[in-house]
Design a protein around this motif. Structure first.
Motif, PDB file in Angstrom:
ATOM      1  N   LEU A  52       0.823  -1.206   0.000  1.00  0.00           N
ATOM      2  CA  LEU A  52       0.000   0.000   0.000  1.00  0.00           C
ATOM      3  C   LEU A  52       0.861   1.262   0.000  1.00  0.00           C
ATOM      4  N   ALA A  53       1.946   1.222   0.748  1.00  0.00           N
ATOM      5  CA  ALA A  53       2.848   2.373   0.767  1.00  0.00           C
ATOM      6  C   ALA A  53       3.450   2.599  -0.616  1.00  0.00           C
ATOM      7  N   ALA A  54       3.808   1.513  -1.301  1.00  0.00           N
ATOM      8  CA  ALA A  54       4.364   1.627  -2.652  1.00  0.00           C
ATOM      9  C   ALA A  54       3.318   2.175  -3.620  1.00  0.00           C
ATOM     10  N   HIS A  55       2.074   1.725  -3.460  1.00  0.00           N
ATOM     11  CA  HIS A  55       0.977   2.215  -4.305  1.00  0.00           C
ATOM     12  C   HIS A  55       0.779   3.718  -4.112  1.00  0.00           C
ATOM     13  N   ASN A  56       0.725   4.146  -2.866  1.00  0.00           N
ATOM     14  CA  ASN A  56       0.541   5.571  -2.588  1.00  0.00           C
ATOM     15  C   ASN A  56       1.726   6.395  -3.074  1.00  0.00           C
ATOM     16  N   TYR A  57       2.909   5.806  -2.999  1.00  0.00           N
ATOM     17  CA  TYR A  57       4.105   6.509  -3.465  1.00  0.00           C
ATOM     18  C   TYR A  57       4.005   6.808  -4.960  1.00  0.00           C
ATOM     19  N   ILE A  58       3.557   5.830  -5.734  1.00  0.00           N
ATOM     20  CA  ILE A  58       3.395   6.032  -7.177  1.00  0.00           C
ATOM     21  C   ILE A  58       2.390   7.151  -7.446  1.00  0.00           C
ATOM     22  N   GLU A  59       1.307   7.168  -6.688  1.00  0.00           N
ATOM     23  CA  GLU A  59       0.315   8.227  -6.877  1.00  0.00           C
ATOM     24  C   GLU A  59       0.882   9.593  -6.498  1.00  0.00           C
ATOM     25  N   ASP A  60       1.700   9.623  -5.461  1.00  0.00           N
ATOM     26  CA  ASP A  60       2.228  10.899  -4.975  1.00  0.00           C
ATOM     27  C   ASP A  60       3.316  11.478  -5.872  1.00  0.00           C
ATOM     28  N   VAL A  61       4.205  10.619  -6.385  1.00  0.00           N
ATOM     29  CA  VAL A  61       5.377  11.140  -7.103  1.00  0.00           C
ATOM     30  C   VAL A  61       5.237  11.076  -8.621  1.00  0.00           C
ATOM     31  N   ILE A  62       4.226  10.357  -9.126  1.00  0.00           N
ATOM     32  CA  ILE A  62       4.060  10.269 -10.582  1.00  0.00           C
ATOM     33  C   ILE A  62       2.674  10.741 -11.018  1.00  0.00           C
ATOM     34  N   PHE A  63       1.621  10.126 -10.476  1.00  0.00           N
ATOM     35  CA  PHE A  63       0.275  10.468 -10.941  1.00  0.00           C
ATOM     36  C   PHE A  63      -0.083  11.923 -10.635  1.00  0.00           C
ATOM     37  N   THR A  64       0.052  12.326  -9.377  1.00  0.00           N
ATOM     38  CA  THR A  64      -0.328  13.691  -9.006  1.00  0.00           C
ATOM     39  C   THR A  64       0.489  14.748  -9.750  1.00  0.00           C
ATOM     40  N   PRO A  65       1.830  14.623  -9.826  1.00  0.00           N
ATOM     41  CA  PRO A  65       2.586  15.613 -10.604  1.00  0.00           C
ATOM     42  C   PRO A  65       2.187  15.652 -12.081  1.00  0.00           C
ATOM     43  N   TYR A  66       1.822  14.487 -12.642  1.00  0.00           N
ATOM     44  CA  TYR A  66       1.405  14.489 -14.044  1.00  0.00           C
ATOM     45  C   TYR A  66       0.091  15.247 -14.219  1.00  0.00           C
ATOM     46  N   ILE A  67      -0.848  15.064 -13.299  1.00  0.00           N
ATOM     47  CA  ILE A  67      -2.114  15.786 -13.398  1.00  0.00           C
ATOM     48  C   ILE A  67      -1.881  17.285 -13.190  1.00  0.00           C
ATOM     49  N   GLN A  68      -0.970  17.633 -12.308  1.00  0.00           N
ATOM     50  CA  GLN A  68      -0.615  19.045 -12.143  1.00  0.00           C
ATOM     51  C   GLN A  68      -0.036  19.608 -13.439  1.00  0.00           C
ATOM     52  N   TYR A  69       0.742  18.801 -14.130  1.00  0.00           N
ATOM     53  CA  TYR A  69       1.297  19.209 -15.426  1.00  0.00           C
ATOM     54  C   TYR A  69       0.171  19.447 -16.433  1.00  0.00           C
ATOM     55  N   LEU A  70      -0.816  18.544 -16.474  1.00  0.00           N
ATOM     56  CA  LEU A  70      -1.947  18.723 -17.386  1.00  0.00           C
ATOM     57  C   LEU A  70      -2.746  19.968 -17.024  1.00  0.00           C
ATOM     58  N   GLU A  71      -2.926  20.195 -15.734  1.00  0.00           N
ATOM     59  CA  GLU A  71      -3.669  21.382 -15.303  1.00  0.00           C
ATOM     60  C   GLU A  71      -2.959  22.659 -15.742  1.00  0.00           C
ATOM     61  N   SER A  72      -1.641  22.648 -15.670  1.00  0.00           N
ATOM     62  CA  SER A  72      -0.891  23.843 -16.073  1.00  0.00           C
ATOM     63  C   SER A  72      -1.024  24.098 -17.574  1.00  0.00           C
ATOM     64  N   LYS A  73      -1.200  23.032 -18.342  1.00  0.00           N
ATOM     65  CA  LYS A  73      -1.348  23.182 -19.791  1.00  0.00           C
ATOM     66  C   LYS A  73      -2.707  23.748 -20.176  1.00  0.00           C
ATOM     67  N   THR A  74      -3.723  23.488 -19.344  1.00  0.00           N
ATOM     68  CA  THR A  74      -5.077  23.933 -19.680  1.00  0.00           C
ATOM     69  C   THR A  74      -5.489  25.169 -18.888  1.00  0.00           C
ATOM     70  N   ALA A  75      -4.553  25.713 -18.117  1.00  0.00           N
ATOM     71  CA  ALA A  75      -4.883  26.893 -17.293  1.00  0.00           C
ATOM     72  C   ALA A  75      -5.182  28.101 -18.178  1.00  0.00           C
TER      73      ALA A  75
END
Length: 239
Positions: free
Chosen positions: A216-239
């Motif tokens: 579970l810690a590994a799963h959350n780590y992937i969401e924290d360091v890859i998924f969330t930053p990628y969505i932030q990147y997409l948000e910055s592109k559509t801002a």
């Protein structure tokens, strides 16, 4: 004298590449086994490379490599360019399959084994342990269902250029409250306060709980360091 420690996996010091043999990665770091399974890559691949298998099973190579390297290398920090290169459908498929692994397989199996292990302990104690575990699983369900029903559809709409003025990934981050802490409490409950006679069956279940805590810690780590930053990147592109 022979040592068993090599069986725990080797410490990788350099990133793996598309040319690396998949079998070498798995035998060197067993955590990679769960990653490729969640990408839909079955066993029995002989000496094929990561790139060959990704091509064969329709998995984005860069995304798989990013997840593997982030998981097996200490201190691996994905670059902005690597985050931007993520293939969203591959990443969401991986995360969704991870949810199914926990909710449909791993946690029900642990519950079954836990109830068997505590079947001879005092009824009141068994009730407390069962309730605590079930409440924990319910929290995991809520957390992962929220991702499946709200966060992932939002990410797909964002990738299609549709910005939601009423939602952003920061809301997800605030809700992402490290659910693995709950299972740590269950582990401590059994270690510190289980006073009934115990044996191999209970300690085996406790070992499973240690293992799923790491998963579970590994799963959350992937969401924290890859998924969330990628969505932030997409948000910055559509801002």
């Amino acid at each position: 004298m022979n040592s068993y420690k090599h069986l725990q996996g080797q410490a990788f010091t350099t990133p793996v590449s598309a040319h690396s043999k998949m079998s070498d990665i798995i035998t060197g770091s067993p955590i990679a086994l769960l990653i490729i399974t969640r990408f839909g890559i079955p066993l029995g691949f002989g000496d094929k490379s990561i790139g060959q298998l990704c091509s064969e099973y329709g998995v984005d190579t860069r995304t798989l490599l990013l997840l593997v390297n982030s998981s097996i290398l200490d201190g691996y920090d994905p670059s902005t360019e690597q985050i931007a290169s993520v293939h969203l459908d591959s990443l969401i498929a991986y995360l969704s399959n991870s949810h199914a692994y926990f909710l449909d397989f791993r946690l029900p199996l642990i519950r079954q084994r836990l109830l068997s292990a505590i079947s001879n302990c005092p009824q009141e104690l068994a009730y407390v342990i069962r309730r605590f575990f079930d409440e924990y699983v319910e929290e995991v369900h809520k957390h992962m269902n929220y991702e499946d029903r709200t966060v992932f559809p939002y990410a797909r709409r964002l990738a299609a250029g549709e910005r939601d003025e009423h939602y952003n990934i920061g809301i997800f981050s605030r809700r992402h409250d490290q659910i693995e802490l709950k299972i740590t409490e269950l582990k401590n409950l059994l270690i510190k306060y289980y006073t009934a006679p115990s044996g191999y069956e209970l300690t085996s279940v406790l070992h499973d709980i240690f293992s799923v805590e790491i998963d579970l810690a590994a799963h959350n780590y992937i969401e924290d360091v890859i998924f969330t930053p990628y969505i932030q990147y997409l948000e910055s592109k559509t801002a």
